[in-house]
Design a protein around this motif. Sequence first.
Motif, PDB file in Angstrom:
ATOM      1  N   THR A 184       0.806  -1.219   0.000  1.00 20.51           N
ATOM      2  CA  THR A 184       0.000   0.000   0.000  1.00 20.51           C
ATOM      3  C   THR A 184       0.843   1.274   0.000  1.00 20.51           C
ATOM      4  O   THR A 184       0.304   2.358  -0.214  1.00 20.51           O
ATOM      5  N   ASP A 185       2.134   1.151   0.256  1.00 20.70           N
ATOM      6  CA  ASP A 185       2.964   2.353   0.384  1.00 20.70           C
ATOM      7  C   ASP A 185       4.006   2.491  -0.716  1.00 20.70           C
ATOM      8  O   ASP A 185       4.888   3.346  -0.640  1.00 20.70           O
TER       9      ASP A 185
ATOM     10  N   ALA B 290      -4.755   8.293  -5.446  1.00 21.97           N
ATOM     11  CA  ALA B 290      -3.819   8.159  -4.324  1.00 21.97           C
ATOM     12  C   ALA B 290      -2.398   8.296  -4.842  1.00 21.97           C
ATOM     13  O   ALA B 290      -2.132   8.218  -6.046  1.00 21.97           O
TER      14      ALA B 290
ATOM     15  N   GLU C 227      -8.478  -2.051  -0.355  1.00 19.59           N
ATOM     16  CA  GLU C 227      -7.572  -1.681   0.735  1.00 19.59           C
ATOM     17  C   GLU C 227      -6.106  -1.845   0.338  1.00 19.59           C
ATOM     18  O   GLU C 227      -5.277  -2.311   1.115  1.00 19.59           O
TER      19      GLU C 227
ATOM     20  N   GLY D 235       0.545   2.772  -3.614  1.00 21.14           N
ATOM     21  CA  GLY D 235      -0.215   1.530  -3.645  1.00 21.14           C
ATOM     22  C   GLY D 235      -0.638   1.159  -5.046  1.00 21.14           C
ATOM     23  O   GLY D 235       0.056   1.395  -6.030  1.00 21.14           O
TER      24      GLY D 235
ATOM     25  N   GLU E  27     -10.076   4.747   8.490  1.00 24.52           N
ATOM     26  CA  GLU E  27      -9.350   5.934   8.035  1.00 24.52           C
ATOM     27  C   GLU E  27      -9.817   6.385   6.653  1.00 24.52           C
ATOM     28  O   GLU E  27      -9.961   7.586   6.385  1.00 24.52           O
TER      29      GLU E  27
ATOM     30  N   SER F 277      -2.808   4.035  -0.401  1.00 22.96           N
ATOM     31  CA  SER F 277      -2.710   4.953   0.731  1.00 22.96           C
ATOM     32  C   SER F 277      -2.338   6.342   0.221  1.00 22.96           C
ATOM     33  O   SER F 277      -2.075   6.533  -0.966  1.00 22.96           O
ATOM     34  N   ASN F 278      -2.310   7.301   1.144  1.00 26.22           N
ATOM     35  CA  ASN F 278      -1.895   8.670   0.853  1.00 26.22           C
ATOM     36  C   ASN F 278      -2.763   9.279  -0.255  1.00 26.22           C
ATOM     37  O   ASN F 278      -2.314   9.449  -1.397  1.00 26.22           O
TER      38      ASN F 278
END
Length: 539
Positions: free
Chosen positions: A292-293, A340, A348, A343, A410, A351-352
């Motif tokens: 995801t990052d 985003a 799911e 990711g 989140e 991220s960001n």
Amino acid sequence: MENSSSSSRWLLQVLIFTTLVAVRAQLPGTWELLVPNAGIASMHTAVTRFNTVVLLDRTNIGPSRKMLPKGHCRIDPTDVILKKDCYAHSVVFDPQTNHIRPLMILTDTWCSSGQFLPDGTLLQTGGDLDGFKKIRKFEPCEPTGFCDWVELRDVELVNGRWYATNQILPDGTVIIVGGRGTNTVEYFPPRKNGAIELKFLADVEDKQMDNLYPYVHLLPNGHLFIFANNKAVMYDHEVNKVIRDYPALSGGPRNYPSAGSSVMLALEGDFSTAVIVICGGAQYGAFIERSTDTPAHGSCGRIVATDPKPGWEMEDMPFGRIMGDMVMLPTGDSLIINGAQAGTQGFEMASNPCLYPLLYRPDQPAGLRFMTLNPGKVPRMYHSTANLLPDGRVLIAGSNPHYFYKFAVELPTELRLEAFWPEYLSPDRANIRPVIEGIPETVRYGEAFDVFVSVSLPVVGIVEVNFASAPFATHSFSQGQRLVKLNVAPSVPEDGRYRIKCTAPPSGAVAPPGYYMVFAVNQGVPSVARWVRVVSKIV
């Protein structure tokens, strides 16, 4: 000394915050919350010729937040969540009143495809499970009407299609391209030869697929530009043959699940040139590793698809971005919004949030084409959409990065509908915004016709008349999106308004038959659109 140091750090933080607020306030564009709860998270969105908007999710997602009318429950013994489903999974939205009306969809539309037919009916195809081979239609009506989805019983897809792309053709038929495990094309209405193998889709498939939701653009020469993973071909749909291979685009995979986006820039002049732009994407492996990052790519490729020796021109966005939506504005600029910065596509798996929209200005030199716009506050991640409205705003809907609806997290399931107002709608430009006073309801290919506009201040320069299609937006790509800038004469004052002599698009390859939002554009400011139907000379 310690207190002095703390005070200095606090003053520095205040200064940085104040600067950021000031910069944000000065960035172009504004945001508007339209509806706090649309009832569903829109995975697919389309604007109809009645100025309403169809929002569509999937059926096997469990309870939504909008009930169907009493007595209209969907009965499905195979649904593991709701055997008797009384919740809406599609709605129609009226941007004029912000009214939401539930629609009834019977089979699963998860990651399906769509396109408007020449008569303004929305054709919707495929999905998962019981929707895999389904063909559906939505014949739109006035906002006060009660039109609803119809699932066709006498015809179905030859191949089941999940993550496919639809594109209307010059004759008004629709090609349906690809899908998960489906490396073929087929047509609606069905052709005698059924589904035809497109080996290109199999050739570009990798270990994480990357050939789903291919980018399909109808070129003004009548052929198709089909892009998947990092490669593209020109495809002759009349003989079902690849007639050109394009150079590979650097920067990694760009299609689902690697989540770039694409537009064909406005067609204009003699309509012989088509320029394709593809922006963003995930790094290869992010999907397989469920990372995801992993930072997203920020590169864009631009190619003249009709050039005898085409090559990619590369440039970089200010931000890396996956799952961005590229929306052609009436001016010919493209808005890049949603998504985003890390990711990949999938539940799911990102991220960001990338809250800053970008304006891509194709007429500027390379390196100066991107302008950063006023950021939003609502993350729009996986399964979000963006669509141009007839009044020039851009409707922002959806975002559900979870398998079911989930709110106490989140990055929650998003039911809010927003509008982004491009800078051309700012109050200081209201006095140069044209109003279309007269325009034909129907034009034929190559026909000369007049458009009458009024403007508060005297007109200086050419007032453009631009035809914008209403695409089917899903998974960061607007299927069937195009903008055609007509050839026009200088406007002539007449009885307190201006007459603009126009020539309709020359062929279905330039503008496939159907309904278009027609904008008059004065000094970069578009009017509210009027819907005009483009038809063949032979009716």
